[in-house]
Every structure is written in structure tokens, then in C-alpha cells.
Design a protein around this motif. Structure first.
Motif, mmCIF file in Angstrom:
data_model
loop_
_atom_site.group_PDB
_atom_site.id
_atom_site.type_symbol
_atom_site.label_atom_id
_atom_site.label_comp_id
_atom_site.label_asym_id
_atom_site.label_seq_id
_atom_site.Cartn_x
_atom_site.Cartn_y
_atom_site.Cartn_z
ATOM 1 N N TRP A 36 -3.299 3.954 -4.113
ATOM 2 C CA TRP A 36 -2.394 4.642 -5.028
ATOM 3 C C TRP A 36 -1.622 3.636 -5.858
ATOM 4 O O TRP A 36 -1.411 2.501 -5.442
ATOM 5 N N GLY A 38 1.933 3.879 -8.350
ATOM 6 C CA GLY A 38 3.039 4.609 -8.944
ATOM 7 C C GLY A 38 3.773 3.692 -9.907
ATOM 8 O O GLY A 38 4.057 2.541 -9.563
ATOM 9 N N LYS A 44 5.683 -1.364 -11.383
ATOM 10 C CA LYS A 44 4.864 -0.430 -10.611
ATOM 11 C C LYS A 44 4.742 -0.917 -9.177
ATOM 12 O O LYS A 44 5.027 -2.073 -8.869
ATOM 13 N N SER A 46 1.994 -0.356 -5.605
ATOM 14 C CA SER A 46 0.676 0.116 -5.171
ATOM 15 C C SER A 46 0.608 0.109 -3.657
ATOM 16 O O SER A 46 1.413 -0.536 -2.980
ATOM 17 N N LYS A 153 -5.198 11.470 -11.558
ATOM 18 C CA LYS A 153 -3.738 11.394 -11.703
ATOM 19 C C LYS A 153 -3.130 12.677 -11.151
ATOM 20 O O LYS A 153 -3.657 13.765 -11.376
ATOM 21 N N PHE A 181 1.251 9.778 -10.647
ATOM 22 C CA PHE A 181 0.770 8.600 -9.919
ATOM 23 C C PHE A 181 -0.742 8.685 -9.873
ATOM 24 O O PHE A 181 -1.329 9.755 -10.037
#
Length: 189
Positions: A36, A38, A44, A46, A153, A181
């Protein structure tokens, strides 16, 4: 009476043939991965999630269905090292502000409709359940051999995850976290 027996026998043959052509393949939860990402205004993060279980269904060698359970308590952050805030961020993502994993330890995805785009590519519309809220989501799934991949997404606000969303808190400035995300999924079965 003879016609009735013939019809019943024909029906049994059709049902047996139909069920024999369906193949339910369990995913290998150790080899299947969810990554993932975000994003926020200032950067950001992950990480990963693990599958609890899952099955992908084929009918006459074509994708016909699937249902998957994700272990939300397995949520990890991979872009921050231990001691640098990793545990704090993981705890916040598991808290009620985000995924509320104590109350909602799993998320589910169940395929509802599947359209063939090419020999190995399908467009799937599925029901995604996060925090007890189910919403439809559509994505392309590439199936090749005993693996399948997709990138999709997810709009977190549809699942009552509003923390630092500009959609709900207009004046938060550079503390805003984007509503969507991204999930990159690699299935092995």
C-alpha cells in the motif's frame, strides 16, 4: 414417465458437467502480497498487508469469481525504520482514526461481475468491505498461469476514514492526507 426420467438424467449430466468445469484455487497466503501507498501533501508512506485467506474461481479456464480476506492487524509500515516513528505510525493506522483493527480485524473483497478484456486481462467489479462498510470498486486484474496482479485506488472516506481529509477539514493545509490510497496486489495460487 420415461420422458421424465430422461429429462432428469439429462439435467444431472448438465449439472455434473457444470460443476466439474469450475475450479476453486486457494491463494497461497505466504506468497501473495499486498503493498500500500498513502500520500499526503508533504510526502507519502508505504507498507504491506497480509491475506488471511482467499480463493479465485475459474470456469472453463476463464476468471469467474473470487473472495478474499485481508488481515488488517498485519498492517506494517515499510518506509520508516524501527525507532524512527514506525511503531507510532503503525499504531495510528490501526487506531479508530484509520482502520480500527481492534474492532475490524479483517477486510473483505468479493468479486461480483467480471468482464473479459483480453485472454489474460479482466475488468472486475467487487464489493470491498473495510470497517464494516461495503462499497463497490472496479479494477483490472491480469491473470497469468497461477498468478494474478492488480493495482487499484481506494477512496478511504467511503469507509468512514476521514482523518486529515481536505474533503472534510478544509483548513488543515499541509497536514492534509489524500483521500485515495493505492494497493498493489500480487496473488499466487
Amino acid at each position: 414417465m420415461k420422458n421424465l426420467k430422461t429429462i432428469a438424467l439429462a439435467l444431472l449430466v448438465v449439472l455434473a458437467t457444470t460443476s466439474a468445469t469450475a475450479q476453486n484455487k486457494k491463494i497461497n497466503v505466504e506468497k501473495s502480497k499486498i503493498n500500500w501507498v498513502g500520500e499526503k501533501v508533504t510526502g507519502k508512506h508505504s507498507g504491506t498487508l497480509d491475506f488471511k485467506d482467499g480463493v479465485i474461481i475459474f470456469q472453463k479456464n476463464k476468471l469467474a469469481g473470487g473472495i478474499f480476506t485481508v488481515n488488517m492487524t498485519s498492517l506494517t509500515v515499510t518506509d520508516i525504520k524501527a525507532g524512527e516513528g514506525k511503531e507510532k505510525l503503525e499504531g495510528h493506522l490501526k487506531a479508530d482514526d484509520f482502520f480500527g483493527t481492534e474492532k475490524f480485524p479483517t477486510a473483505k473483497l468479493e468479486f461480483k461481475t467480471i468482464a473479459t478484456k483480453s485472454a489474460e486481462l479482466y475488468t472486475v467489479t467487487a464489493d470491498l468491505t473495510i470497517k464494516g462498510i461495503t462499497k463497490p470498486i472496479t479494477f483490472d486484474l491480469n491473470v497469468k498461469g497461477n498468478s494474478a496482479t492488480t493495482t487499484l485506488k481506494v477512496d478511504r472516506t467511503k469507509y468512514d476514514i476521514k482523518y486529515n481529509s481536505k474533503s472534510f477539514f478544509e483548513s488543515i493545509g499541509d497536514k492534509a492526507i489524500y483521500d485515495e490510497f493505492e494497493l498493489s496486489v500480487a496473488l499466487q495460487f
